[in-house]
Design an enzyme around this catalytic site. Structure first.
Site: not given
Ligand code: UD1
Ligand code: CA
Length: 457
Positions: A2, A8, A15, A175, A339, A357
């Protein structure tokens, strides 16, 4: 995981802190994880780490009220977000020389049910694979990592959308970002990751390919429906997920005996409870930890936030109730505003354009029209006339008003607090009450004075 910013989302807020059906994304994931009764829970935080950690702590406090043993919480900081592989790597020191299975969840996959995670764990254990990935098939896989399979159908590797060829992008199996790893294999493989890809990141997904290259088996658990395991990356996906949860909540309520007149226009948070034979009109919003008893009727445009309603309560049109309690057989509205810890005791009635209140209206008491009741404690069988105001604020401090049982407050009475109106007393219309009124008195005037003792006549 997280720690990500969630580019995005186009937001200043991390997020995983965006809300869905009254709970943060990470809160949804925590709830699913907690239902598996883990001994230890690791959260990788980075972007807005403190806020994310605080939100998770609050969620755990709330959720672990309901379970016998809360897991140990560990917060792992990923200061720079260099990919999902890097995120898990940050936790490596916790797992040195340890074996066993590690369930890895993405903080932005909020709809996953505990049963699905349980099945993922069981599938993994039965297969004896080094890792198992949960996949699903979707119509538009844009943005997701694609599952590449060998000719025999076994897992080969995952290719991220941005690294995929045009042909690989036609693959619809994706995935989910939910996995189980055998720790003894995971951490050595993480050390071998390189950021040689379109995003320059350390991909957790590449670990699966490395394990496969090393001759380990990687399992696939293919799941449907896909909706349950979709990631939230944009506000569009957030709204789509919210819609799914909303309809699922309404369906569950209807199946448990609640009438929802227009499910298209009814908004009820996931944690809200509503009893049997209650009726919810269109354009109603019920949020937070609201609990509603049986036979309640909630009319159009009512908005309830952390409201506690007993049985047989009627909330009329366009009424806002926040952090307040309506006991059995009470009625409020239309156009009322309750409230901050307001309480309607059994059978009490509040009518149009009344604001309350931090006030209690006693059993069977009524305040029907155009009134402000602030910091007031009102006994039973009291009638508050139209236009009454508790003048509770002297410009610096708030003061209490006490209205004892059986009092009749005449229309347009100003009660200048602190002030007490004694049992069974009556204020004449237009009274300005600036000092305490004894029991059984009729008062009138500006300032109000006792005109007679009602008991002696
Ligand atoms: C990731 C997967 C993708 C999969 C998708 C599913 C990888 C490389 N890709 O892509 O194959 O289909 O999820 O939803 O894993 N996060 C961290 N640290 C980081 C980057 C991300 O903690 O450095 C956490 C984010 O907060 C998030 C989760 O990991 O909760 C996924 O990261 P996100 O950047 O959304 O990965 P996707 O591009 O969606
Ligand atoms: Ca994601």
């Amino acid at each position: 995981m997280a720690a990500g910013l969630g580019t995005r989302m186009k937001s200043n807020r991390a997020k995983v802190l965006h809300e869905l059906a009254g709970r943060t994304l990470i809160g949804h994931v925590c709830r699913a994880a907690l239902a598996l009764h883990p001994t230890d829970f690791y959260l990788v935080v980075g972007h807005q780490a403190e806020a994310v950690q605080a939100a998770v702590e609050a969620d755990f406090d709330r959720l672990t009220n309901q379970v016998a043993t809360a897991p140990r919480r560990h917060y792992v900081v990923q200061a720079e977000q260099r990919g999902t592989g890097h995120a898990v790597m940050m936790a490596a020191s916790h797992f040195e020389n340890r074996s066993g299975s590690l369930l890895v969840l993405s903080g932005d996959v909020p709809l996953v049910r505990p049963e699905t995670l349980q099945t993922l764990l069981e599938t993994h254990h039965q297969s004896g694979c080094a890792a198992t990935v949960l996949t699903t098939e979707i119509w538009d896989p844009t943005g997701y990592g694609r599952i590449l399979r060998e000719a025999n159908g076994y897992f080969a590797r995952i290719v991220e959308h941005r690294d995929a060829t045009a042909e690989q992008r036609t693959i619809k199996e994706i995935n989910s970002g939910l996995y189980v790893f055998e720790m003894e294999h995971l951490f050595p493989a993480l050390n071998r990751l390189t950021p040689a890809n379109a995003q320059g990141e350390y991909y957790l997904t590449d670990v699966l390919g490395l394990l496969k290259e090393d001759g380990h088996q990687v399992g696939i658990m293919r799941h449907s429906p896909a909706e349950e395991v979709l990631g939230i990356n944009s506000r569009v996906e957030l709204a789509q997920a919210a819609e799914r949860l909303r309809l699922a909540k309404l369906e569950a309520l209807m199946r448990s005996g609640v009438t929802i007149l227009d499910p298209k226009a009814t908004y009820i948070d996931g944690d809200v409870q509503i009893g049997m034979d209650s009726v919810i009109y269109p354009n109603v919003t019920i949020e937070g930890a609201s609990v509603i008893g049986e036979r309640a009727t909630i009319h159009p445009n009512a908005h309830l936030v952390n409201a506690r309603l007993g049985n047989g309560v009627t909330v009329r049109d366009a009424t806002l109730v926040v952090d307040s309690t309506l006991e059995d057989e009470t009625t409020v509205g239309p156009f009322a505003h309750l409230r901050m810890e307001s309480v309607l005791k059994t059978g009490a009635v509040v009518g149009n354009f009344v604001e309350m209140k931090k006030s209690t209206l006693g059993p069977g008491s009524k305040s029907m029209h155009l009134t402000y009741l602030g910091d007031a404690t009102i006994g039973s069988k009291v009638n508050i006339g139209a236009g009454t105001i508790t003048c509770n604020y002297d410009g610096k401090h708030k003061h209490p008003t006490v209205i004892q049982d059986g009092v009749k407050i005449g229309s347009d009475t100003m009660l200048v607090a602190p002030v007490t109106v004694g049992r069974n007393s009556v204020t004449a219309a237009g009274s300005v009450v600036i000092k305490d009124i004894p029991e059984d008195s009729l008062v009138a005037g500006v300032p109000a004075v006792v005109k007679k003792n009602l008991k002696q006549n």
